[in-house]
Write a protein that holds these residues in place. Sequence first.
Motif, PDB file in Angstrom:
ATOM      1  N   ASP A 146       0.831  -1.286  -0.044  1.00 25.42           N
ATOM      2  CA  ASP A 146      -0.027  -0.069   0.059  1.00 25.42           C
ATOM      3  C   ASP A 146       0.717   1.203  -0.150  1.00 25.42           C
ATOM      4  O   ASP A 146       0.443   2.256   0.382  1.00 25.42           O
ATOM      5  N   ILE A 147       2.073   1.221  -0.556  1.00 25.38           N
ATOM      6  CA  ILE A 147       2.870   2.338  -0.326  1.00 25.38           C
ATOM      7  C   ILE A 147       2.747   3.315  -1.691  1.00 25.38           C
ATOM      8  O   ILE A 147       3.045   2.966  -2.721  1.00 25.38           O
ATOM      9  N   ILE A 148       2.386   4.409  -1.344  1.00 21.88           N
ATOM     10  CA  ILE A 148       1.854   5.349  -2.506  1.00 21.88           C
ATOM     11  C   ILE A 148       3.024   6.152  -3.030  1.00 21.88           C
ATOM     12  O   ILE A 148       3.066   6.387  -4.147  1.00 21.88           O
ATOM     13  N   THR A 149       4.044   6.339  -2.156  1.00 23.48           N
ATOM     14  CA  THR A 149       5.190   7.048  -2.771  1.00 23.48           C
ATOM     15  C   THR A 149       6.540   6.063  -3.276  1.00 23.48           C
ATOM     16  O   THR A 149       7.457   6.612  -3.507  1.00 23.48           O
ATOM     17  N   TYR A 150       5.939   4.732  -3.728  1.00 18.65           N
ATOM     18  CA  TYR A 150       6.989   3.647  -3.897  1.00 18.65           C
ATOM     19  C   TYR A 150       7.904   4.192  -5.227  1.00 18.65           C
ATOM     20  O   TYR A 150       7.231   4.563  -6.094  1.00 18.65           O
ATOM     21  N   ASP A 151       8.952   3.918  -4.923  1.00 17.42           N
ATOM     22  CA  ASP A 151       9.866   3.849  -6.267  1.00 17.42           C
ATOM     23  C   ASP A 151      11.047   3.097  -5.902  1.00 17.42           C
ATOM     24  O   ASP A 151      11.220   2.334  -4.955  1.00 17.42           O
ATOM     25  N   LYS A 152      11.971   2.727  -7.020  1.00 13.19           N
ATOM     26  CA  LYS A 152      12.961   1.568  -7.138  1.00 13.19           C
ATOM     27  C   LYS A 152      13.977   1.771  -5.954  1.00 13.19           C
ATOM     28  O   LYS A 152      14.658   0.852  -5.697  1.00 13.19           O
ATOM     29  N   THR A 153      14.022   2.889  -5.513  1.00  7.64           N
ATOM     30  CA  THR A 153      15.056   3.273  -4.497  1.00  7.64           C
ATOM     31  C   THR A 153      14.742   2.561  -3.280  1.00  7.64           C
ATOM     32  O   THR A 153      15.632   2.321  -2.435  1.00  7.64           O
TER      33      THR A 153
END
Length: 421
Positions: A146-153
């Motif tokens: 449920d992570i809204i701000t997710y990116d590959k970092t």
Amino acid sequence: MDYKQDLITTIHDLGCDIERLDNHLTEVSQSLPTAVLIPSLYEELQRPALTQIRDQLMHCRFVNNVVISLYAQTAEEYFQAVDFFGTLPQPTYVLWENGPRITKLLAQLQEQGLDLLQHRGKGRAVWLGLGVASLEAAAIALHDADIITYDKTYPLKLLFPLLEREFGIAFSKAYYTRLSEAPRRMHGRVTRLFVTPLITSLMEVFGYRDYLRYLNSYRYPLSGEFALTSDLALNTRIPADWGLEVGLLAEVYRNLARKRIAQVDLGIFEHKHQDMGTSSDKGLQKMCRDILKSVLRTLTETEQVAISRDHIRALSVKFRREAQNLTRQYFVDARFNGIEYDRHKEEVTLENFEKIILKAGDEYLEDATGTQIPDWTRALAVMPQLREQLRDAVVADMSDAREQNEQTRAVTTPSLTVIPQ
């Protein structure tokens, strides 16, 4: 600039070169494979966060395998999930954790005296996923769906410390700033208004304890994002209640030297928010209850602390003062940064949390036993090929899903009619 270190290693983001980390980890992962494990409910497929996660994972060259530990009510839901993750370039295992094949395997384990069917929820999903992921990966990163701000970092930062051999790290835990936009608002209520003042209050009631200092070293002890080596995954008991994150930290405390533990800065972070709940059995109140019982249990197990009702009452009094002091500090911090902050609402929240202390304390004194799933080494002593059997069950489930999805597409795709000239 923040350089602060404590009992565990803190890895700050001081402007790290993401491309350098990406290239290095991609190279290292060829000999030391990695996996990302995501426990998820089917409902998350309907929300934008999981789509964002899937699309970002497509660009993670350093991730060799993806394991989705899915709770789905029906075969149709599971089939949709397999289709949803079908675009990932990495080998992907969509594990139907409550499906017939997995349930049958767990029933066989139950017949031999190890009952995992009694457990429900995220704990069992994580346990099953670690079993499959550890077959092929040297390091496993786990995070929620449920992570809204997710990116590959996120997986990059979690996995890097484990694969850099000179570090000697076996467990890395995420920390971050819980901050939403429009309006800008502080989140992470349980960490800010319960766990932080609770640990300080416990230190005042019970004095200096290595376990409490260890917990206090984590900047965000309730983060659901962490990475661990496959060896640690197989030797860790997974808590089966809402105290999973704190309970897992207790397992790491038992199993690892402090120099092999790190926390990593993921920056600004946001995911969906839990309700407070209308009683101590629901929502954030239940989470606080399970957290406190887990901490008290570990204090007794590792520090030989004898806990009485007088201790619980003193803890409640100390907690109120510590939490009230924090709300004043949060108010100052928020006002300085132009962040919306309802001080009265915060005070009401901490008063609800305070009530949990007496209830949870009484429950702990009546029954101090915890709810933990035995580690994988014990399960393998009962069924040595259990991990391989789980993987085979996942492969069979996914094969059925793909076949059904192809049939469905064939039926719903209109055929083109050729009109003779």
